[in-house]
Scaffold this motif. Structure first.
Motif, PDB file in Angstrom:
ATOM      1  N   GLN A  57      -4.932  -9.641   8.228  1.00  0.00           N
ATOM      2  CA  GLN A  57      -4.976  -8.276   8.053  1.00  0.00           C
ATOM      3  C   GLN A  57      -6.480  -7.736   7.342  1.00  0.00           C
ATOM      4  O   GLN A  57      -7.057  -8.616   6.537  1.00  0.00           O
ATOM      5  CB  GLN A  57      -3.921  -7.921   6.687  1.00  0.00           C
ATOM      6  N   LEU A  58      -6.934  -6.908   8.143  1.00  0.00           N
ATOM      7  CA  LEU A  58      -8.198  -6.268   7.933  1.00  0.00           C
ATOM      8  C   LEU A  58      -8.364  -5.956   6.636  1.00  0.00           C
ATOM      9  O   LEU A  58      -7.566  -4.828   6.335  1.00  0.00           O
ATOM     10  CB  LEU A  58      -8.901  -5.555   8.852  1.00  0.00           C
ATOM     11  N   PRO A  59      -9.147  -6.085   5.667  1.00  0.00           N
ATOM     12  CA  PRO A  59      -9.272  -5.684   4.142  1.00  0.00           C
ATOM     13  C   PRO A  59      -9.510  -3.875   4.174  1.00  0.00           C
ATOM     14  O   PRO A  59      -8.897  -3.429   3.331  1.00  0.00           O
ATOM     15  CB  PRO A  59     -10.136  -6.542   3.487  1.00  0.00           C
ATOM     16  N   THR A  60     -10.424  -3.708   5.283  1.00  0.00           N
ATOM     17  CA  THR A  60     -10.789  -2.252   5.123  1.00  0.00           C
ATOM     18  C   THR A  60      -9.860  -1.213   5.762  1.00  0.00           C
ATOM     19  O   THR A  60      -9.683  -0.349   5.375  1.00  0.00           O
ATOM     20  CB  THR A  60     -11.902  -2.194   6.013  1.00  0.00           C
ATOM     21  N   THR A  61      -9.270  -1.747   6.936  1.00  0.00           N
ATOM     22  CA  THR A  61      -8.232  -0.713   7.419  1.00  0.00           C
ATOM     23  C   THR A  61      -6.859  -1.121   7.430  1.00  0.00           C
ATOM     24  O   THR A  61      -5.805  -0.321   7.433  1.00  0.00           O
ATOM     25  CB  THR A  61      -8.686  -0.561   8.949  1.00  0.00           C
ATOM     26  N   GLY A  62      -6.488  -2.477   7.030  1.00  0.00           N
ATOM     27  CA  GLY A  62      -5.163  -2.634   6.636  1.00  0.00           C
ATOM     28  C   GLY A  62      -4.651  -3.111   8.215  1.00  0.00           C
ATOM     29  O   GLY A  62      -3.295  -3.623   8.082  1.00  0.00           O
TER      30      GLY A  62
END
Length: 110
Positions: A57-62
Motif C-alpha cells: 500500500q503506497l503511503p501517499t495515496t493508499g
C-alpha cells in the motif's frame, strides 16, 4: 489411450506430439518474459512461488500495488519489484496454466 494431439510431419514422416511441443513452448515463453520484465537471474526465477506475490500500500495515496518478492541469491539481499501490467499478464498466464481450472494452486515439485 493418450489425450495428446498428434500430427504427422510431411517433411520427415515423423509423428509429432503437439501437446508436448505446446507445453514446452509456453514455459519457454513464460520464463523468457519473466526474466525480461524483472531482470532476475534464472536461479532467482526458479525460486518464485505464489507466496512471492505481495500487495504493497503506497503511503501517499493508499493505492495497493502488486509486488514480486525476490528471495536472496547472489547478492544475498531480498528485494521487491513492482509488477508492471505486462509482467502481470505473464504471471497471470502462468498461474492459470498451473491451476488448470482449479480454485487453489496445486502442490508441485521443483
Amino acid at each position: 489411450m493418450s489425450s495428446g494431439v498428434y500430427a504427422d510431419d510431411p517433411a520427415t514422416g515423423r509423428r509429432r506430439d503437439l501437446t508436448v511441443e505446446e507445453e514446452r513452448a509456453f514455459w519457454a515463453w513464460a520464463i523468457v518474459e519473466v526474466l525480461r520484465h524483472t531482470g532476475m537471474r534464472i536461479e532467482e526465477a526458479l525460486e518464485l512461488t505464489h507466496h512471492s506475490f505481495v500487495a504493497y500500500q503506497l503511503p501517499t495515496t493508499g493505492e495497493i500495488v502488486p509486488m514480486l518478492q525476490v528471495a536472496p541469491s547472489k547478492l544475498d539481499q531480498e528485494r521487491l519489484l513492482l509488477v508492471s501490467p505486462e509482467l502481470g499478464e505473464v504471471l497471470t498466464a502462468i498461474i492459470h496454466r498451473v491451476r488448470r481450472g482449479q480454485q487453489a494452486m496445486p502442490l508441485l515439485s521443483a
